[in-house]
Motif scaffolding. Structure first.
Motif, PDB file in Angstrom:
ATOM      1  N   ARG A 126      36.261  36.996  43.556  1.00 20.20           N
ATOM      2  CA  ARG A 126      37.428  36.247  44.027  1.00 20.20           C
ATOM      3  C   ARG A 126      37.767  35.077  43.104  1.00 20.20           C
ATOM      4  O   ARG A 126      38.756  34.379  43.347  1.00 20.20           O
ATOM      5  N   TYR A 127      36.974  34.846  42.077  1.00 16.30           N
ATOM      6  CA  TYR A 127      37.158  33.670  41.238  1.00 16.30           C
ATOM      7  C   TYR A 127      38.463  33.767  40.454  1.00 16.30           C
ATOM      8  O   TYR A 127      38.955  34.862  40.175  1.00 16.30           O
ATOM      9  N   TRP A 128      38.994  32.622  40.044  1.00 13.17           N
ATOM     10  CA  TRP A 128      40.332  32.591  39.446  1.00 13.17           C
ATOM     11  C   TRP A 128      40.388  33.087  38.013  1.00 13.17           C
ATOM     12  O   TRP A 128      41.473  33.158  37.429  1.00 13.17           O
ATOM     13  N   ASP A 129      39.272  33.459  37.423  1.00 12.10           N
ATOM     14  CA  ASP A 129      39.323  34.023  36.076  1.00 12.10           C
ATOM     15  C   ASP A 129      40.053  35.360  36.053  1.00 12.10           C
ATOM     16  O   ASP A 129      40.496  35.808  34.991  1.00 12.10           O
ATOM     17  N   LYS A 130      40.196  35.986  37.225  1.00 12.17           N
ATOM     18  CA  LYS A 130      40.869  37.281  37.304  1.00 12.17           C
ATOM     19  C   LYS A 130      42.346  37.144  37.664  1.00 12.17           C
ATOM     20  O   LYS A 130      43.052  38.149  37.760  1.00 12.17           O
ATOM     21  N   HIS A 131      42.792  35.928  37.893  1.00  9.49           N
ATOM     22  CA  HIS A 131      44.210  35.715  38.209  1.00  9.49           C
ATOM     23  C   HIS A 131      45.061  36.116  37.005  1.00  9.49           C
ATOM     24  O   HIS A 131      44.689  35.867  35.854  1.00  9.49           O
ATOM     25  N   PRO A 132      46.221  36.735  37.243  1.00 14.73           N
ATOM     26  CA  PRO A 132      47.069  37.166  36.112  1.00 14.73           C
ATOM     27  C   PRO A 132      47.411  36.043  35.145  1.00 14.73           C
ATOM     28  O   PRO A 132      47.525  36.282  33.933  1.00 14.73           O
ATOM     29  N   LEU A 183      41.547  27.615  44.345  1.00 14.98           N
ATOM     30  CA  LEU A 183      41.797  27.680  42.906  1.00 14.98           C
ATOM     31  C   LEU A 183      42.893  28.697  42.578  1.00 14.98           C
ATOM     32  O   LEU A 183      43.763  28.437  41.736  1.00 14.98           O
ATOM     33  N   ASN A 184      42.849  29.832  43.247  1.00  9.89           N
ATOM     34  CA  ASN A 184      43.876  30.836  42.993  1.00  9.89           C
ATOM     35  C   ASN A 184      45.247  30.378  43.475  1.00  9.89           C
ATOM     36  O   ASN A 184      46.272  30.725  42.872  1.00  9.89           O
ATOM     37  N   ALA A 185      45.288  29.587  44.548  1.00 10.23           N
ATOM     38  CA  ALA A 185      46.562  29.066  45.038  1.00 10.23           C
ATOM     39  C   ALA A 185      47.194  28.134  44.014  1.00 10.23           C
ATOM     40  O   ALA A 185      48.426  28.114  43.842  1.00 10.23           O
ATOM     41  N   ILE A 186      46.368  27.341  43.330  1.00  9.13           N
ATOM     42  CA  ILE A 186      46.885  26.479  42.267  1.00  9.13           C
ATOM     43  C   ILE A 186      47.541  27.331  41.178  1.00  9.13           C
ATOM     44  O   ILE A 186      48.646  27.039  40.703  1.00  9.13           O
ATOM     45  N   LEU A 187      46.863  28.392  40.787  1.00 11.65           N
ATOM     46  CA  LEU A 187      47.424  29.254  39.747  1.00 11.65           C
ATOM     47  C   LEU A 187      48.660  30.006  40.227  1.00 11.65           C
ATOM     48  O   LEU A 187      49.587  30.257  39.436  1.00 11.65           O
ATOM     49  N   ASP A 188      48.695  30.370  41.513  1.00 11.89           N
ATOM     50  CA  ASP A 188      49.905  30.995  42.043  1.00 11.89           C
ATOM     51  C   ASP A 188      51.109  30.077  41.818  1.00 11.89           C
ATOM     52  O   ASP A 188      52.182  30.527  41.396  1.00 11.89           O
ATOM     53  N   ALA A 189      50.903  28.786  42.126  1.00 14.78           N
ATOM     54  CA  ALA A 189      51.996  27.824  41.980  1.00 14.78           C
ATOM     55  C   ALA A 189      52.413  27.684  40.517  1.00 14.78           C
ATOM     56  O   ALA A 189      53.609  27.687  40.186  1.00 14.78           O
TER      57      ALA A 189
END
Length: 229
Positions: free
Chosen positions: A23-29, A214-220
């Motif tokens: 679930r970590y944000w390293d996998k965020h697009p 963390l992923n929500a930050i990257l979503d924004a």
């Protein structure tokens, strides 16, 4: 009445915590694109400016964990996190801002901080203030996954974004060895003090929640499209 569920062993709990790496944000697009060299200057500046909002709240959330923790030896060691951030870490982040072309003024006045970032970070601080201290500590275990990710970031930025001033990497260079030590200490805390099945599951849920923050930050940041270049 049903019998209470047996507690997980230390190794089982450690495995459940490490499994949250998925679930970590390293996998965020956004991060995948960032590390592949696909982000423009405006996107990188937006990431740095929004991550500042997270950075400057870390000492507050760490103070909240200490305030609720009944164990003096843990409180004393956890203080190191506040000292790192307030006695150099924030200054290093401002240097990173300068390295990517942001002025100190525009970082400090937070004009570029997105509402999604504010909601996510403020909720995380509130979580650490209102939930049991052990859950706050468990949420910090994203540090299990961050050293490799930070090292990859430094390598990728140096390879793909030669316009970023090299001295801006000081935060990551300084933080990587510290977070490796912190993660071992925090993992031992959770494995030692999460004794019941309920406490163990709450600790895993807290780490999953932090990954969502963390992923929500990257979503924004990703949705915003970055700052004007």
């Amino acid at each position: 009445m049903a019998a209470p569920r047996p507690a997980l062993t230390r190794s089982e709990l450690a495995g459940a915590l490490h499994a949250q790496a998925a679930r970590y944000w390293d996998k965020h697009p956004f991060h995948v694109r960032l590390h592949a060299g696909g982000c423009g200057p405006g996107e990188i500046r937006s990431w740095v400016a929004n991550r500042w909002y997270y950075q400057r709240h870390l000492s507050q959330k760490n103070a909240a964990i200490i305030a609720a923790c009944p164990h003096p030896e843990i409180r004393l060691r956890w203080l190191d996190r506040i000292a790192f951030q307030d006695d150099g870490g924030l200054a290093d982040w401002l240097a990173l801002g300068d390295a990517v072309g942001l002025s100190e003024e525009e970082i400090l006045d937070e004009r570029h901080v997105l509402r999604g970032t504010r909601f996510a970070v403020d909720a995380y601080v509130a979580f650490c203030r209102t939930r049991p201290w052990l859950e706050g500590a468990a949420a910090a275990l994203t540090e299990l996954f961050s050293p490799r990710h930070m090292a990859d970031r430094v390598q990728a930025w140096r390879a793909h974004y030669d316009w970023i001033k090299p001295d801006g990497m000081a935060y990551f260079d300084n933080r990587i060895p510290v977070v490796r030590s912190d993660s071992s200490f925090t993992l031992d805390i959770v494995l030692t003090y999460a004794r019941t099945r309920e406490e163990q599951e709450a600790s895993v849920a807290a780490l999953a929640y932090k990954c969502d923050v963390l992923n929500a930050i990257l979503d924004a940041v990703d949705y915003s499209g970055g700052l004007p270049s």
